[in-house]
Write a protein that holds these residues in place. Sequence first.
Motif, short mmCIF file in Angstrom:
data_model
loop_
_atom_site.label_atom_id
_atom_site.label_comp_id
_atom_site.label_asym_id
_atom_site.label_seq_id
_atom_site.Cartn_x
_atom_site.Cartn_y
_atom_site.Cartn_z
N ILE A 79 0.84 -1.20 0.00
CA ILE A 79 0.00 0.00 0.00
C ILE A 79 0.87 1.25 0.00
CG2 ILE A 79 -1.71 1.31 1.33
CD1 ILE A 79 -2.94 -1.36 2.17
N GLN A 80 2.01 1.18 0.67
CA GLN A 80 2.96 2.29 0.63
C GLN A 80 3.41 2.56 -0.80
OE1 GLN A 80 6.79 1.29 2.22
NE2 GLN A 80 7.38 3.43 2.59
N PRO A 107 -10.44 -0.23 -3.81
CA PRO A 107 -10.68 0.85 -2.84
C PRO A 107 -11.11 0.32 -1.47
CG PRO A 107 -11.63 1.42 -4.96
CD PRO A 107 -11.23 -0.02 -5.05
N GLY A 108 -12.03 -0.64 -1.46
CA GLY A 108 -12.47 -1.20 -0.20
C GLY A 108 -11.37 -1.96 0.52
N LEU A 109 -10.54 -2.65 -0.24
CA LEU A 109 -9.43 -3.40 0.35
C LEU A 109 -8.45 -2.46 1.04
CD1 LEU A 109 -7.93 -6.14 0.63
CD2 LEU A 109 -6.81 -5.62 -1.55
N VAL A 110 -8.05 -1.40 0.35
CA VAL A 110 -7.12 -0.44 0.94
C VAL A 110 -7.76 0.25 2.14
CG1 VAL A 110 -5.83 1.70 0.53
CG2 VAL A 110 -5.87 -0.09 -1.22
N ALA A 111 -9.03 0.60 2.02
CA ALA A 111 -9.73 1.26 3.12
C ALA A 111 -9.79 0.37 4.36
CB ALA A 111 -11.13 1.67 2.69
N VAL A 152 -16.28 2.89 -2.23
CA VAL A 152 -16.16 2.25 -0.92
C VAL A 152 -17.53 2.29 -0.25
CG1 VAL A 152 -15.10 2.42 1.38
CG2 VAL A 152 -13.73 2.86 -0.67
N ASP A 153 -17.90 1.20 0.41
CA ASP A 153 -19.20 1.13 1.08
C ASP A 153 -19.35 2.23 2.12
OD1 ASP A 153 -19.67 -1.11 -0.43
OD2 ASP A 153 -19.44 -2.54 1.23
N LYS A 154 -20.59 2.63 2.36
CA LYS A 154 -20.88 3.76 3.26
C LYS A 154 -20.32 3.52 4.66
CE LYS A 154 -23.06 7.47 4.85
NZ LYS A 154 -22.57 7.53 6.23
#
Length: 268
Positions: A79-80, A107-111, A152-154
Amino acid sequence: MADMLAKNARVHDRLPRGTDFTKAEYDEIQNQLNAMSLLSDADRDPIYLAFSAAHLSALVAALREMDLATQRWAVSTYIQILSVLPRPPANVYLRRFLRAPGAAGLPGLVARHFVAGIECMRPSGPGHLCALLADLLVWCSTHMGDDRRAAVDKALRDKVAAKVRGLCRRPDLRRLPEGERDDMDRLPAMMRSIDSQPAGSYVKATRRELAKGIPSQKRCGVCRQAAGMTCSQCKAVRYCSTECQTKGWKSGHNLTCWRMLDADGHDF
């Protein structure tokens, strides 16, 4: 250097499940990233663009298979690396990837990893991670999110915003460079705008605004006339004639032109 970074990070020679980087492997990658951070933008950006073209798809594919609980250094490092790549308006390879099916769920994975707590290591940092999340929200399809407002989910967006607000209150992070603090402040504000406007409208409007600074794919990359030819290697720049293509190559395109590959090494 792009290939060396991919090799050191074992992007293609994937870590076995449950196996993290050794201390020596981790230190080697961090030393390389920190050395690259000392380069000028003109010297560093072509390296990261080359990495984006040849290794981005494979890095994301490997990241999907990792477990933060047992591979904390590896997840944090991947992620870096994503966070220090040139941002989408200046990185056609990243832009193409984020708009392609291969970015589904990224996006969801990183979040989720951000909320769970990854290592913030220089030359990246909390601000870079917030900028990465903002880019993923803007450039990835809103259909990835459960409310179609963002990728990304709410509920996860709310957790990210809460995490960032908590980081902003930490005294040690108040010493971050102003640009990083601005990126940290901007992300929760972006989340509020996403929630307050009609579904998808904020993301689409922001993407359109950012796209204004990207050269039109319908125009010659040299003279800006209507173009009918495309660079056969990067497929990112168009030309009106072989003369303009030659001029473009000699005037700098040769420094940023690479074949974009998928996770299996085939043409993207």
